[in-house]
Write a protein that holds these residues in place. Structure first.
Motif, PDB file in Angstrom:
ATOM      1  N   UNK A 193      33.158  36.842  47.622  1.00 54.14           N
ATOM      2  CA  UNK A 193      32.629  38.145  47.236  1.00 54.14           C
ATOM      3  C   UNK A 193      31.219  38.063  46.678  1.00 54.14           C
ATOM      4  N   UNK A 194      30.913  37.011  45.894  1.00 51.00           N
ATOM      5  CA  UNK A 194      29.570  36.911  45.326  1.00 51.00           C
ATOM      6  C   UNK A 194      28.538  36.601  46.401  1.00 51.00           C
ATOM      7  N   UNK A 195      28.934  35.808  47.392  1.00 51.70           N
ATOM      8  CA  UNK A 195      28.027  35.506  48.502  1.00 51.70           C
ATOM      9  C   UNK A 195      27.737  36.780  49.301  1.00 51.70           C
ATOM     10  N   UNK A 196      28.797  37.560  49.588  1.00 51.55           N
ATOM     11  CA  UNK A 196      28.605  38.811  50.333  1.00 51.55           C
ATOM     12  C   UNK A 196      27.708  39.775  49.569  1.00 51.55           C
ATOM     13  N   UNK A 197      27.945  39.881  48.257  1.00 52.04           N
ATOM     14  CA  UNK A 197      27.145  40.792  47.443  1.00 52.04           C
ATOM     15  C   UNK A 197      25.694  40.337  47.370  1.00 52.04           C
ATOM     16  N   UNK A 198      25.480  39.035  47.192  1.00 50.19           N
ATOM     17  CA  UNK A 198      24.118  38.509  47.100  1.00 50.19           C
ATOM     18  C   UNK A 198      23.374  38.682  48.415  1.00 50.19           C
ATOM     19  N   UNK A 199      24.057  38.400  49.535  1.00 49.90           N
ATOM     20  CA  UNK A 199      23.420  38.579  50.837  1.00 49.90           C
ATOM     21  C   UNK A 199      23.032  40.038  51.051  1.00 49.90           C
ATOM     22  N   UNK A 200      23.946  40.958  50.695  1.00 54.25           N
ATOM     23  CA  UNK A 200      23.653  42.389  50.837  1.00 54.25           C
ATOM     24  C   UNK A 200      22.492  42.799  49.940  1.00 54.25           C
ATOM     25  N   UNK A 201      22.418  42.209  48.739  1.00 56.37           N
ATOM     26  CA  UNK A 201      21.344  42.540  47.803  1.00 56.37           C
ATOM     27  C   UNK A 201      19.988  42.128  48.363  1.00 56.37           C
ATOM     28  N   UNK A 202      19.931  40.964  48.997  1.00 56.30           N
ATOM     29  CA  UNK A 202      18.658  40.485  49.549  1.00 56.30           C
ATOM     30  C   UNK A 202      18.263  41.308  50.771  1.00 56.30           C
ATOM     31  N   UNK A 203      19.246  41.652  51.609  1.00 57.02           N
ATOM     32  CA  UNK A 203      18.954  42.497  52.759  1.00 57.02           C
ATOM     33  C   UNK A 203      18.370  43.829  52.292  1.00 57.02           C
ATOM     34  N   UNK A 212      15.990  46.232  43.324  1.00 55.37           N
ATOM     35  CA  UNK A 212      17.128  46.528  42.471  1.00 55.37           C
ATOM     36  C   UNK A 212      16.773  45.980  41.095  1.00 55.37           C
ATOM     37  N   UNK A 213      16.453  46.843  40.194  1.00 55.29           N
ATOM     38  CA  UNK A 213      15.995  46.355  38.904  1.00 55.29           C
ATOM     39  C   UNK A 213      16.596  47.191  37.785  1.00 55.29           C
ATOM     40  N   UNK A 214      16.325  46.862  36.572  1.00 63.29           N
ATOM     41  CA  UNK A 214      16.953  47.509  35.436  1.00 63.29           C
ATOM     42  C   UNK A 214      15.995  48.478  34.762  1.00 63.29           C
ATOM     43  N   UNK A 215      16.444  49.742  34.561  1.00 63.62           N
ATOM     44  CA  UNK A 215      15.621  50.727  33.863  1.00 63.62           C
ATOM     45  C   UNK A 215      15.522  50.375  32.390  1.00 63.62           C
ATOM     46  N   UNK A 216      16.653  50.102  31.788  1.00 64.30           N
ATOM     47  CA  UNK A 216      16.695  49.673  30.399  1.00 64.30           C
ATOM     48  C   UNK A 216      17.988  48.885  30.227  1.00 64.30           C
ATOM     49  N   UNK A 217      18.053  48.005  29.248  1.00 63.83           N
ATOM     50  CA  UNK A 217      19.244  47.170  29.117  1.00 63.83           C
ATOM     51  C   UNK A 217      20.502  48.013  29.020  1.00 63.83           C
ATOM     52  N   UNK A 218      21.544  47.579  29.748  1.00 67.35           N
ATOM     53  CA  UNK A 218      22.828  48.254  29.691  1.00 67.35           C
ATOM     54  C   UNK A 218      23.932  47.240  29.814  1.00 67.35           C
ATOM     55  N   UNK A 219      24.956  47.368  29.025  1.00 67.20           N
ATOM     56  CA  UNK A 219      26.075  46.438  29.089  1.00 67.20           C
ATOM     57  C   UNK A 219      27.293  47.171  29.613  1.00 67.20           C
ATOM     58  N   UNK A 220      28.077  46.486  30.446  1.00 68.74           N
ATOM     59  CA  UNK A 220      29.288  47.064  31.014  1.00 68.74           C
ATOM     60  C   UNK A 220      30.398  46.039  30.898  1.00 68.74           C
ATOM     61  N   UNK A 221      31.645  46.505  31.031  1.00 76.49           N
ATOM     62  CA  UNK A 221      32.777  45.593  30.968  1.00 76.49           C
ATOM     63  C   UNK A 221      32.798  44.690  32.188  1.00 76.49           C
ATOM     64  N   UNK A 222      33.584  43.626  32.088  1.00 75.19           N
ATOM     65  CA  UNK A 222      33.702  42.695  33.217  1.00 75.19           C
ATOM     66  C   UNK A 222      34.219  43.406  34.455  1.00 75.19           C
ATOM     67  N   UNK A 223      35.205  44.313  34.252  1.00 76.08           N
ATOM     68  CA  UNK A 223      35.758  45.044  35.389  1.00 76.08           C
ATOM     69  C   UNK A 223      34.697  45.892  36.067  1.00 76.08           C
ATOM     70  N   UNK A 224      33.935  46.660  35.263  1.00 74.81           N
ATOM     71  CA  UNK A 224      32.911  47.529  35.831  1.00 74.81           C
ATOM     72  C   UNK A 224      31.816  46.709  36.503  1.00 74.81           C
ATOM     73  N   UNK A 225      31.497  45.548  35.935  1.00 77.52           N
ATOM     74  CA  UNK A 225      30.506  44.668  36.569  1.00 77.52           C
ATOM     75  C   UNK A 225      30.961  44.276  37.964  1.00 77.52           C
ATOM     76  N   UNK A 226      32.274  44.022  38.098  1.00 73.59           N
ATOM     77  CA  UNK A 226      32.820  43.708  39.417  1.00 73.59           C
ATOM     78  C   UNK A 226      32.738  44.900  40.351  1.00 73.59           C
ATOM     79  N   UNK A 227      33.014  46.094  39.829  1.00 68.76           N
ATOM     80  CA  UNK A 227      32.912  47.300  40.652  1.00 68.76           C
ATOM     81  C   UNK A 227      31.476  47.502  41.132  1.00 68.76           C
ATOM     82  N   UNK A 228      30.521  47.206  40.237  1.00 69.42           N
ATOM     83  CA  UNK A 228      29.107  47.373  40.606  1.00 69.42           C
ATOM     84  C   UNK A 228      28.741  46.412  41.729  1.00 69.42           C
ATOM     85  N   UNK A 229      29.237  45.162  41.645  1.00 68.34           N
ATOM     86  CA  UNK A 229      28.978  44.215  42.731  1.00 68.34           C
ATOM     87  C   UNK A 229      29.538  44.757  44.044  1.00 68.34           C
TER      88      UNK A 229
END
Length: 817
Positions: free
Chosen positions: A164-174, A295-312
């Protein structure tokens, strides 16, 4: 005017083409490339090693440990790139992450696009790519600075290099490079100047330009240059282009895609975009190149581990849609839409011998031969010609023609001799028939010699049949004409021979011919008292008239000048009461001496039906006893004039009677492969259609079309689809008709996307399309929506602002479109 109705397989092809292209092109899709594999335990990868093309570089594949790190204890496979930068690695574990590593040694040489020179890379210069090859297939994996960037991004995840991390990273670079799938699209360069020839190559040339400019701090006098918003440089200042290239590639991997705010002149995206603009101007590149995004950050934001996975998952979904949108949105001749249209046109030509008009000639020849054989019996002859004028409908043997116009009535009569002018009153060896497809008002001015009373024109196949003196064969003559005449109580009455005219040849300004083509029919029969009782085989060989092509709203045309045919039927009893008709055939649609298309029905093709006389080859030309038991399987091979090919199996079932009792299928499917004119595979899979009342399609009856297989693009991206489009019946009271879409697709085995939605043709506000990942991240698009939410259950993962073209995720990272 009569209404022309397409055959179901041609119509199904058209419907699914529209459904797939219109839907996916509007909504986007997935990223990568692999062939559709059989079930095996190993896989292969191949591709190009390129910053500029790297020749004679060492290529190795490594497994990944359970902790997500690369297992360097032993290479799974090794190779060296060839003179075109190509490599191939075989025997890799399927379904697992593998890391492809390219390393320069003292034998390696590399093209440099910015300088046009061939340079020697710094020893140990390394680029990597991560992929998950499918079983039995060969994944296309380009090893470039961007694939190295993707590996570095994936490694930063807590779990390291996972599927999953490889797929997400590849999609991010594309996404970062604007939707061009630089990880999968093979870069193309001019062999002499090294200039880029496609978008993937432009992206790589921009890296070279960035090195030449000393971008990303690589030309600074100290290795510790600090730039606001950017990590500290980790390499020494370069002294030549090879050093600069190595530095820039390493800096891209270290900085990744989330570097500063785009537009401030400090981010990787800004520098790379500027370098790309520079290389485009330098080499005069004129192709399409999407802008670099961020894909960059507007301002620092923290999310739960679950939501981080959803974002990926959400980023992988959006990246997948972006790359597939690029694939399907390509408006060049290499784009999927153009290639589908081209193959669709080729498909029309290839299946032309199976269309209504061409197949009517074959069945008419079969039925006419039957009538000639049986009509040698005076009692049968008298019964056939009982109306006193010798005219009869070949298929229903009734004289009322008025109700038959538009359903291909074939009206025949026996004649006294081979002039075919005088009706016979005794058994005869001569039979003339006219198959009428449409009768319309004649357009003024009328042809010379045609009186105003001849106010109708019929589009017909005119056929003549002569039983040989020995009774062993039948000479078949046929032509396609527009015949002027009148409509009366008995239907269309043809005028004089001088009133017959040829049709224009489809796609040209040239007339076809009104001359007769000639063929010979033979059969294997049983006799009693010198008369034929039944036949077990029938064949026809020679030339036959061209098929009729109808362009709605345009006119009627001839498909070429004639057809060259060889058709053989062999009948047998199947089970206890069915007739099996084994079929082999070859049809060539000709324009003079040029072949427009060739279609072969290979051994194994067959039609099974319940007929009045099981096993009699003639019985299949009459009405079937039980259409529910009818089925057809045609094993087809076709080649179009431009080289497009079609191979596979065409099945038809669920037959119903048409207006004159002939069996027509309401369900059809094609399983096989379609290739375009270059020989590139375009489709591999199954196309099926269900049309309960296809004879009345133009009255708004519903249908269902399913595509299950792989669509391939010019860049070898593979869209794996299982998509069904269902059109409901037209509601005359409300004017409403809704198209429903449901299914899944993925690109090159990447994130599988579910697609569900409805398209309301009457009220677009009721149209919705929902996209979802396997993990449940979804978003729904409706016309007029200004804000579109990405959600996972009750958790909001992101929101897309349509007016701002901005997608902001829950962790405040964002993407611009």
């Amino acid at each position: 005017m009569t209404t022309w109705r397409k055959q179901p397989w041609t119509w199904a092809k058209t419907a699914v083409g529209v459904a797939v292209v219109a839907t996916l092109a509007a909504c986007g899709g997935g990223g990568g490339s692999s062939s559709t594999p059989p079930s095996t335990s190993t896989a292969s990868v191949s591709g190009v090693a390129s910053k500029g093309l790297m020749r004679n570089a060492v290529v190795s594949a490594y497994a990944v440990k359970a902790d997500g790190t690369v297992d360097r204890s032993k290479a799974l496979a090794t190779d060296r790139t060839d003179n075109a930068g190509l490599y191939e690695l075989r025997g890799l574990p399927a379904g697992q992450v593998v890391v492809i590593e390219v390393v320069a040694d003292d034998q390696t040489r590399m093209d440099d696009e910015a300088t046009g020179a061939v340079i020697t890379p710094v020893a140990g210069f390394t680029m990597r790519a991560a992929a998950v090859p499918e079983a039995g297939g060969t994944a296309s994996v380009q090893v470039t600075p961007f694939s190295e960037m993707a590996v570095a991004i994936a490694e930063k995840n807590a779990g390291g290099l996972k599927v999953d991390t490889v797929a997400a990273a590849n999609a991010q670079v594309v996404l970062f490079v604007g939707g061009t799938d630089v990880l999968k699209e093979k870069p193309e360069f001019d062999a002499v100047t090294k200039a880029p020839l496609n978008a993937a190559a432009v992206a790589l040339a921009a890296v070279s330009k960035l090195a030449e400019r000393g971008g990303l701090g690589c030309s600074a006098p100290t290795s510790q240059l600090s730039v606001p918003g950017r990590a500290t440089a980790a390499t020494a200042a370069p002294v030549d282009q090879a050093d600069a290239v190595k530095c820039v590639v390493e800096r891209l991997a270290a900085l990744g895609t989330e570097d500063a705010t785009p537009g401030d002149g400090l981010g990787v995206a800004d520098e790379l975009d500027s370098a790309r603009t520079g290389i485009i101007a330098q080499v005069g590149y004129t192709g399409t190149v999407p802008p670099v995004t961020s894909q960059t950050t507007l301002e620092p934001g923290s999310v739960s581990t679950d939501v981080a996975g959803y974002i990926r998952d959400a980023k992988a979904l959006i990246g997948s849609l972006r790359t597939t949108g690029t694939t399907l949105g390509d408006k060049t001749d290499n784009g999927i839409a153009a290639r589908l249209r081209a193959v669709g046109n080729a498909f029309d030509n290839l299946v032309a011998p199976l269309d209504r008009s061409s197949w009517t000639q074959i069945v008419t020849s079969l039925a006419a031969t039957n009538v000639l054989d049986k009509g040698q019996d005076p009692a049968v002859f008298s019964n056939i010609t009982k109306d006193g004028q010798g005219r009869f409908n070949l298929f229903s043997l009734v004289t009322d023609l008025a109700s038959e116009v538009g359903t291909t009535p074939v009206i025949c009569r026996f004649t006294t001799d081979n002039t075919f002018n005088t009706a016979a009153t005794l058994p005869s060896r001569f039979l003339v028939c006219r198959a009428t497809y449409a009768v319309v008002d004649a357009s003024l001015p009328l042809p010379d010699g045609v009186g105003l009373s001849n106010n109708k024109v019929a589009f017909q196949h005119h056929m003549k049949f002569t039983l040989s003196d020995t009774g062993d064969s039948v000479a078949v003559q046929s032509r396609l004409i527009r015949q002027f005449g009148t409509m009366g109580g008995a239907g269309f009455m043809a005028g004089l021979e001088s009133d017959a005219r040829p049709l224009k040849i489809l796609g040209t300004d040239n007339d076809g011919t009104k001359e007769f083509s000639t063929a010979t029919a033979t059969r294997t029969c049983q006799r009693s008292g010198g008369l034929i009782t039944s036949c077990s085989a029938f064949g026809i060989t020679g030339t036959m008239a061209a098929g009729l092509n109808v362009e709605p709203g345009v006119g009627f045309f001839s498909r070429g000048t004639h057809q060259e045919i060889t058709v053989n039927f062999a009948s047998s009893v199947s089970g206890t009461d069915l007739t099996k008709l084994a079929t082999t055939a070859e049809f060539k649609v000709m324009n003079g001496t040029t072949s427009l298309s060739t279609l072969a029905l290979k051994p194994g093709s067959e039609v099974i039906a319940k007929t009045a006389t099981p096993g009699d080859v003639y019985a299949v030309s009459s009405a079937l006893v039980d259409m529910a038991k009818a089925s057809a399987k045609l094993i087809v091979e076709g080649v179009a004039e431009d080289g497009a090919t079609l191979t596979g199996t065409l099945n038809a079932s669920s037959f119903i009677p048409d207006a004159i009792g002939r069996a027509v299928p309401t369900a059809a499917s094609f399983q096989g492969v379609v290739k375009d004119k270059t020989g590139a595979k375009l489709f591999d899979g199954t196309l099926s259609a269900i049309m309960p009342e296809y004879l009345q399609l133009n009255q708004g009856n519903g249908w269902s079309v399913t595509l299950n297989g792989t669509l391939l693009t010019a860049s070898t991206n593979a869209l794996t689809l299982n998509l069904t489009a269902t059109q409901e019946d037209y509601d005359a009271a409300t004017g409403k008709r809704t198209l429903t879409l449901a299914g899944t697709y993925s690109e090159n085995g990447s994130t599988k996307i579910s697609l569900n939605g409805t398209v309301d043709e009457l009220n677009s506000d009721n149209t919705t399309l929902t996209f979802a990942t396997a993990s449940g991240v979804t978003f729904t698009v409706k016309p007029g929506d200004k804000l579109i939410d990405l959600v996972k259950g009750s958790s909001q993962v992101g929101r897309y602002d349509v007016d701002k073209s901005l997608l902001v995720y829950a962790d405040n990272s964002y993407e611009r479109f």
